[in-house]
Design an enzyme around this catalytic site. Structure first.
Site, mmCIF file in Angstrom:
data_model
loop_
_atom_site.group_PDB
_atom_site.id
_atom_site.type_symbol
_atom_site.label_atom_id
_atom_site.label_comp_id
_atom_site.label_asym_id
_atom_site.label_seq_id
_atom_site.Cartn_x
_atom_site.Cartn_y
_atom_site.Cartn_z
ATOM 1 N N GLN A 1 -11.681 6.770 -6.113
ATOM 2 C CA GLN A 1 -12.238 7.436 -4.939
ATOM 3 C C GLN A 1 -13.599 8.031 -5.311
ATOM 4 O OE1 GLN A 1 -11.354 7.335 -1.895
ATOM 5 N NE2 GLN A 1 -9.164 6.797 -1.812
ATOM 6 N N ASP B 1 0.859 -1.168 0.000
ATOM 7 C CA ASP B 1 0.000 0.000 0.000
ATOM 8 C C ASP B 1 0.907 1.234 0.000
ATOM 9 O OD1 ASP B 1 -2.174 1.570 -0.032
ATOM 10 O OD2 ASP B 1 -2.952 0.969 1.937
ATOM 11 N N SER B 2 0.380 2.328 -0.522
ATOM 12 C CA SER B 2 1.205 3.504 -0.810
ATOM 13 C C SER B 2 1.482 4.376 0.402
ATOM 14 C CB SER B 2 0.480 4.367 -1.839
ATOM 15 O OG SER B 2 -0.787 4.770 -1.300
ATOM 16 N N GLY B 3 0.648 4.261 1.434
ATOM 17 C CA GLY B 3 0.793 5.133 2.598
ATOM 18 C C GLY B 3 -0.283 6.200 2.687
ATOM 19 N N GLY B 4 -1.134 6.297 1.659
ATOM 20 C CA GLY B 4 -2.178 7.322 1.669
ATOM 21 C C GLY B 4 -3.104 7.189 2.866
ATOM 22 N N HIS C 1 -5.458 -19.744 13.372
ATOM 23 C CA HIS C 1 -6.821 -20.214 13.129
ATOM 24 C C HIS C 1 -7.612 -19.208 12.298
ATOM 25 C CE1 HIS C 1 -10.874 -21.692 13.650
ATOM 26 N NE2 HIS C 1 -11.196 -20.444 13.989
ATOM 27 N N CYS D 1 -7.447 -26.735 11.072
ATOM 28 C CA CYS D 1 -6.184 -25.991 11.219
ATOM 29 C C CYS D 1 -5.364 -26.580 12.367
ATOM 30 C CB CYS D 1 -6.446 -24.497 11.456
ATOM 31 S SG CYS D 1 -6.848 -24.055 13.162
ATOM 32 N N CYS E 1 -13.108 -27.295 11.875
ATOM 33 C CA CYS E 1 -11.881 -26.702 11.332
ATOM 34 C C CYS E 1 -10.714 -27.686 11.454
ATOM 35 C CB CYS E 1 -11.554 -25.418 12.098
ATOM 36 S SG CYS E 1 -10.040 -24.613 11.548
ATOM 37 N N ASP F 1 -2.902 7.964 -2.728
ATOM 38 C CA ASP F 1 -4.209 8.598 -2.918
ATOM 39 C C ASP F 1 -4.520 9.533 -1.758
ATOM 40 O OD1 ASP F 1 -4.433 6.491 -1.134
ATOM 41 O OD2 ASP F 1 -6.482 5.981 -1.714
ATOM 42 N N GLY G 1 -11.325 4.323 -0.063
ATOM 43 C CA GLY G 1 -12.206 5.251 0.651
ATOM 44 C C GLY G 1 -13.405 4.599 1.300
#
Lengths: 384, 384
Positions: free
Chosen positions: B189, B93-96, B335, B306, B304, B147, B216
């Protein structure tokens, strides 16, 4: 005897021995380092992790487990093995050391120790009989007698009184045992006084215990005192029963004690130091939180083949610790346990090969060189 | 196009699609849930753990990684894969979003965002070009444009202004890309305003991005708004490019979005809730810190398979959490991720079988029944 113990080899150049203890949950190759899982967990590691580093036997603690989750849980599920999903051998400490070191508001009498729970503030009595009842419910393969722990700096009169009560409590523990399938070890006390140690060993080895521990060390004694008492005490114990040095220690401590003929060890150091960011390596201790680790793309130990060293650089471990990420202590714990258990495996091979004295000498020299920057003598251990 | 994306099947009863994204570090089967490893680690889990639960792709975060360990580390070791020992695909992710949600003392201008580091208090500038430069050094397989994130409750004028700047930044990001082997996704957006979402999708899809995210959401919007915007926005995106719904969400959120044709997801919920003691199960959420868990010898989820459910009871997990033992969050994280990734695997199979609409309907009904104690309608998603 509840606990078959077979000696496979004795080192010609020292008292070191290579044996096998058979339990209902599998064999323990000795000399053995027992991984400390105080509260039915080895901090951050699951049973598959423990198997991956070669752990054969875990140590649980009666004092902590009686307070939480409480003994009823173990009765209900049928013991600690099922509770924590560990199918290998388990030894439980009796709680004597915790009463000494942890309990505030405690009163110790001939009957036992009365103390206040850190969980719910209720008052508990831990007597020799109660400790055995708890350990029976916990279902450990090896139980320990409740002993009276005191500081190593105590005077001879106090040390004698604690030792004599430890003896009376040991016999009460033996009488309280209800399940013969669970072995019971006595604990030799007597502080740093050779005459008391001799008296303690002489008394306890006269009774039907399955093994014998050397207690009361690493509680204020110097390294020299610890080595002296270990060597002296180990000689007093019968050759056909396992000898367990409680709560000790660093790799040099283990090597010295193996030279003296000790078969079993436990210590929180490898996991405890891991959580503080310190790794044991073949070239000395590494503190990954230091700035120079952050700039190093090499593994903790280039000679180590553990999962941490084959995947993670010091810089990555540094990053994890700086971020407070729990993967950091986990990766260091795996490495440190692998380091300890590899030392034990190599030691066992050296005893089998009849070369343990020189193996230990080389290891001790190497550690000394890396940690103190100079080669010193390795003490009387090998020479004795 | 830098990122081969093949559609293998489209569900006849919904817009759900089954595809494969090919990266230099392996394939990503879509719909895909990306495990969140913000700081180049998924809290408490190592790469072998992630492989064991079936994780195919991780998400790292440019904002956090530029502050610590810093971009030089990635340049030196050659990227995040080597740094953290993960050989599979990584999206950054870009950090926006972090500038929006985390930074105090920040100023956002057309140039970028100026903010103070939480690590060393130094002032940093994160511009579209800087974010791409960082992501290039991190070496992720898929990069995101920087963004402008705002609250979903913002009015239309503010939302339009943020969207238009996001568009300008997207083009600057595209121009700043230096390594064609790293894919770049744009982020649609427009808040909760359909006209703006349409305008945003129309603008961004006219440029050479490798995929498109819906941003967003999950920032103040209601569940209904989120579902409406997701359905509306997904339809506006080209069929031959991956569609990524950022930061969403619960299993019902994922099912609804898959029905709308979304291909990629990320969310901290499975690990975040694990650290709080909450497990996702086939019969609703389980809080292991509750007293009733301490009395239960059953696994978290009897259905489950796991590693946690096959070895640990709720009582054991309860014990670990009560003791503050790090193995507790670790076992719950394993889990919860297994639960999410199994949902995605089952969803992909259902799309391949052409039965996803009824699969999703049954799952949504089941979750609704367990979490709210009654069967309600599952909304317009399946009907649309």
């Amino acid at each position: 005897m509840a606990l078959p113990f077979t000696l496979r080899a004795v080192d010609p150049g020292s008292r070191a021995r290579r044996g096998v203890i058979e339990t209902a949950h599998g064999a323990i190759d000795t000399p053995a380092f027992m991984t400390v899982g105080t509260r039915a967990t080895v901090t951050g590691l699951d049973p598959r992790d423990l198997a991956s580093v070669g752990a054969q036997v875990l140590l649980g603690n009666t004092y902590h487990l009686m307070l939480r989750p409480g003994v009823e849980v173990f009765r209900r599920v049928g013991g600690i093995h099922r509770f924590m999903g560990w199918s290998g051998p388990v030894l439980t400490d009796s709680g004597g050391y915790q009463i000494f070191s942890l309990s505030s508001d405690r009163t110790i009498s001939e009957r036992g120790a009365r103390f206040r729970s850190y969980v719910d503030q209720r008052v508990h009595l831990l007597s020799p009989e109660k400790s055995i009842e708890m350990q029976t419910a916990i279902g450990s393969d090896v139980m320990m007698v409740l002993d009276v722990c005191i500081d190593s700096t105590s005077d001879e009169a106090h040390t004698r009184a604690a030792m004599e009560r430890t003896h009376r409590w040991a016999l009460r523990s033996l009488a309280a045992r209800t399940n013969d399938a669970q072995a019971l070890f006595a604990i030799v006390q007597g502080g740093v006084f050779p005459a008391l140690r001799r008296e303690s060993a002489s008394f306890l080895t006269g009774h039907g215990f399955d093994g014998f521990a050397i207690g009361g060390l690493a509680v204020g004694d110097t390294r020299t005192e610890r080595e002296d008492v270990t060597h002296f005490s180990a000689e007093l114990l019968p050759a056909d029963r396992p000898r367990y040095l409680m709560g000790v220690g660093t790799p040099p401590d283990l090597l010295q004690a193996m030279l003296a003929g000790v078969d079993m060890f436990d210590c929180i150091l490898p996991t405890h130091l891991a959580w503080q960011g310190t790794a044991f390596t073949s070239t000395g201790r590494v503190k990954v939180t230091r700035a120079d680790s952050g700039r190093s793309d090499t593994p903790l130990d280039a000679r180590c083949d553990c999962a941490t060293c084959t995947t993670s650089s010091r810089a990555y471990l540094h990053h994890l610790f700086k971020c407070g990420e729990p993967l950091g202590p986990r990766l260091l714990s795996l490495h440190n346990l692998h380091h300890y258990l590899t030392l034990m495996r190599d030691a066992r091979s050296a005893i089998e090969a009849g070369s343990f004295a020189s193996f230990a000498r080389a290891k001790l020299d190497e550690i000394d060189r890396h940690e103190h920057g100079a080669t010193k003598g390795i003490g009387k251990a090998v020479a004795s």
